[in-house]
Design a protein around this motif. Structure first.
Motif, PDB file in Angstrom:
ATOM      1  N   ALA A 216       0.823  -1.205   0.000  1.00 39.39           N
ATOM      2  CA  ALA A 216       0.000   0.000   0.000  1.00 39.39           C
ATOM      3  C   ALA A 216       0.858   1.257   0.000  1.00 39.39           C
ATOM      4  O   ALA A 216       0.543   2.252  -0.656  1.00 39.39           O
ATOM      5  CB  ALA A 216      -0.932  -0.009   1.208  1.00 39.39           C
ATOM      6  N   ALA A 217       1.973   1.219   0.737  1.00 36.90           N
ATOM      7  CA  ALA A 217       2.844   2.393   0.815  1.00 36.90           C
ATOM      8  C   ALA A 217       3.464   2.714  -0.536  1.00 36.90           C
ATOM      9  O   ALA A 217       3.756   3.888  -0.831  1.00 36.90           O
ATOM     10  CB  ALA A 217       3.939   2.159   1.852  1.00 36.90           C
ATOM     11  N   ALA A 218       3.654   1.697  -1.383  1.00 37.83           N
ATOM     12  CA  ALA A 218       4.268   1.908  -2.694  1.00 37.83           C
ATOM     13  C   ALA A 218       3.248   2.296  -3.759  1.00 37.83           C
ATOM     14  O   ALA A 218       3.632   2.621  -4.886  1.00 37.83           O
ATOM     15  CB  ALA A 218       5.007   0.640  -3.130  1.00 37.83           C
ATOM     16  N   GLY A 219       1.956   2.250  -3.404  1.00 37.56           N
ATOM     17  CA  GLY A 219       0.919   2.546  -4.384  1.00 37.56           C
ATOM     18  C   GLY A 219       0.303   3.921  -4.191  1.00 37.56           C
ATOM     19  O   GLY A 219       0.651   4.671  -3.272  1.00 37.56           O
ATOM     20  N   GLN A 220      -0.630   4.229  -5.091  1.00 41.97           N
ATOM     21  CA  GLN A 220      -1.381   5.473  -5.042  1.00 41.97           C
ATOM     22  C   GLN A 220      -2.870   5.147  -4.957  1.00 41.97           C
ATOM     23  O   GLN A 220      -3.350   4.231  -5.627  1.00 41.97           O
ATOM     24  CB  GLN A 220      -1.114   6.318  -6.300  1.00 41.97           C
ATOM     25  N   VAL A 221      -3.576   5.919  -4.149  1.00 41.63           N
ATOM     26  CA  VAL A 221      -5.017   5.710  -4.030  1.00 41.63           C
ATOM     27  C   VAL A 221      -5.698   6.072  -5.348  1.00 41.63           C
ATOM     28  O   VAL A 221      -5.437   7.131  -5.924  1.00 41.63           O
ATOM     29  CB  VAL A 221      -5.595   6.556  -2.879  1.00 41.63           C
ATOM     30  N   VAL A 268      -4.315  -0.815  -5.777  1.00 49.13           N
ATOM     31  CA  VAL A 268      -5.477  -1.449  -5.156  1.00 49.13           C
ATOM     32  C   VAL A 268      -5.278  -1.536  -3.645  1.00 49.13           C
ATOM     33  O   VAL A 268      -6.174  -1.205  -2.854  1.00 49.13           O
ATOM     34  CB  VAL A 268      -5.720  -2.847  -5.752  1.00 49.13           C
ATOM     35  N   LEU A 269      -4.084  -1.965  -3.229  1.00 48.32           N
ATOM     36  CA  LEU A 269      -3.807  -2.083  -1.799  1.00 48.32           C
ATOM     37  C   LEU A 269      -3.850  -0.715  -1.119  1.00 48.32           C
ATOM     38  O   LEU A 269      -4.373  -0.582   0.005  1.00 48.32           O
ATOM     39  CB  LEU A 269      -2.451  -2.745  -1.580  1.00 48.32           C
TER      40      LEU A 269
END
Length: 398
Positions: A216-221, A268-269
């Motif tokens: 989640a930390a590596a992704g974007q909402v 997604v995460l």
């Protein structure tokens, strides 16, 4: 009385065991925690549980096999807790079992099913076992959840402002303890349920969860996906309310992704983590929470905790460890407390938290090797909980 609590949540990765000594004096219940341990499910049993969970179809044979297998796993955990936490001496085991189905229609709970036959625990430990703690509250018109509300209310009562307890398991639940008001408790929505389902899906089963929230930390909402997820009608229902994996499961997530495609699994995460933060924060704002005491597996996810803090900049966040209750042991200790109340003839559910018509004495009792001898019934229910080694908080008037 020395009590062992056994708990397995909606993530079904294993059994948390905790033991404590309880002593009730007047309206004050004192608890001395004796430690905790984790007992993993065998991989085959986890696979069988996953195969029988909604929305998958199942059979009575599969349910029978699971009732025995889960009961035997809980028995192993009980034997370990008796030896490793209690030096071989305890008075009672309390088993939550494994929730397999929580039957909700139009916001009304019609039934709830926790498997793990308590006879296996009684046979292995020789101790009486309190189990099936949710059904009586459901029969009284309640949600049967969250049953940790009484423990939370006793623990938080007397703290300044409007404290609340948040447990981040597969499903997130909150207990709000406002001064001069009955405690309110309900499930806010998914915590790890959709996150874990997404990780298993995208990794082809190689990973079980988003370790340390790194994905989640590596992704974007994705705001489109987040809006689609927040359209879920459950979030608009007033409490008391409860939910589970009957609603928040992989097909539910895949339907949302079909409507709001999100190619990068990390996005997604990130979006699912933000969903939990937003729904938890909404519940806190709705009820004027000023302090949030967090426990459960999700409390170890720094990305999730950071997002909750971002959503609630004016709310003080802390761990239940700060109050003397180990975060990973809280639910097992809460059920140990409920079993203690049951054998003393005291109700364990809060109608203001479950919506029941009245408070009920919870559970069924399976005798151990010795003739069943219950303590004398107690007429005064506890009003506060003191943890050994923690400073006393004076109760709030009213």
């Amino acid at each position: 009385m020395r009590v062992i609590g056994l708990m397995s949540g909606t993530s079904y990765d294993g059994i948390e065991a905790a033991a404590a000594e309880f002593d009730l004096s007047g309206d004050t219940l004192r608890m001395r925690p004796l430690g905790r341990l984790s007992h993993p499910y065998p991989e085959r049993l986890r696979t069988q549980i996953a195969a029988a969970l909604p929305p998958a179809p199942t059979t009575t044979e599969a349910i029978c096999v699971l009732d025995t297998g889960i009961g035997q796993a809980f028995a192993e955990a009980g034997v370990r807790a008796l030896a490793e936490l209690c030096d071989g001496h305890a008075d009672l085991v309390v088993s939550h079992g494994q929730t397999m189905h929580h039957w909700v229609e139009a916001g009304v709970v019609r039934g709830t099913l926790q498997l793990g036959q308590p006879a296996w625990i009684a046979e292995a430990t020789g101790l009486p076992v309190v189990a099936d703690l949710r059904s009586r509250d459901v029969a009284a018109g309640g949600q049967g959840a969250p049953l940790v509300a009484l423990f939370d209310a006793l623990l938080l009562r007397g703290l300044p402002g409007v404290p609340a307890a948040l447990n981040l398991g597969g499903i997130a639940n909150i207990t709000v303890v406002a001064p001069d008001a009955d405690p309110l408790a309900f499930d806010t929505g998914p915590a790890n349920a959709l996150l874990d389902a997404a990780v298993r899906h995208f990794s082809g089963g190689a990973e079980e969860y988003d370790r340390d929230g790194r994905g989640a930390a590596a992704g974007q909402v994705n705001p489109v996906l987040l809006r689609r997820l927040l359209d879920e009608p459950y979030y608009q229902l007033p409490g008391p309310k409860s939910t589970g994996k009957e609603l928040f499961h992989l097909p539910y997530l895949l339907a949302a992704l079909a409507a709001a495609p999100t190619p990068d699994p990390r996005d997604v995460l990130a979006t699912l983590t933000r969903l939990t933060a937003v729904t938890v924060a909404g519940a806190c704002r709705d009820h004027g929470v000023t302090r949030l005491v967090v426990s459960g597996g999700g409390a170890h996810n720094p990305t999730l905790m950071r997002m909750i803090a971002d959503e609630l900049p004016d709310v003080h966040l802390s761990s239940s460890d700060d109050l003397g209750v180990a975060s990973d042991a809280k639910e097992a200790l809460a059920f140990a407390l409920l079993g203690y109340l049951t054998v003393h003839g005291l109700p364990g559910a809060l109608p203001s938290g479950t919506g029941a018509r009245h408070a009920s004495v919870l559970g069924s009792i399976t005798p151990g090797r010795q003739p069943l001898r219950l303590p004398d019934p107690v007429g005064t229910a506890p009003h506060r909980l003191l943890i050994a080694g923690q400073p006393s908080v004076p109760p709030v008037a009213g």
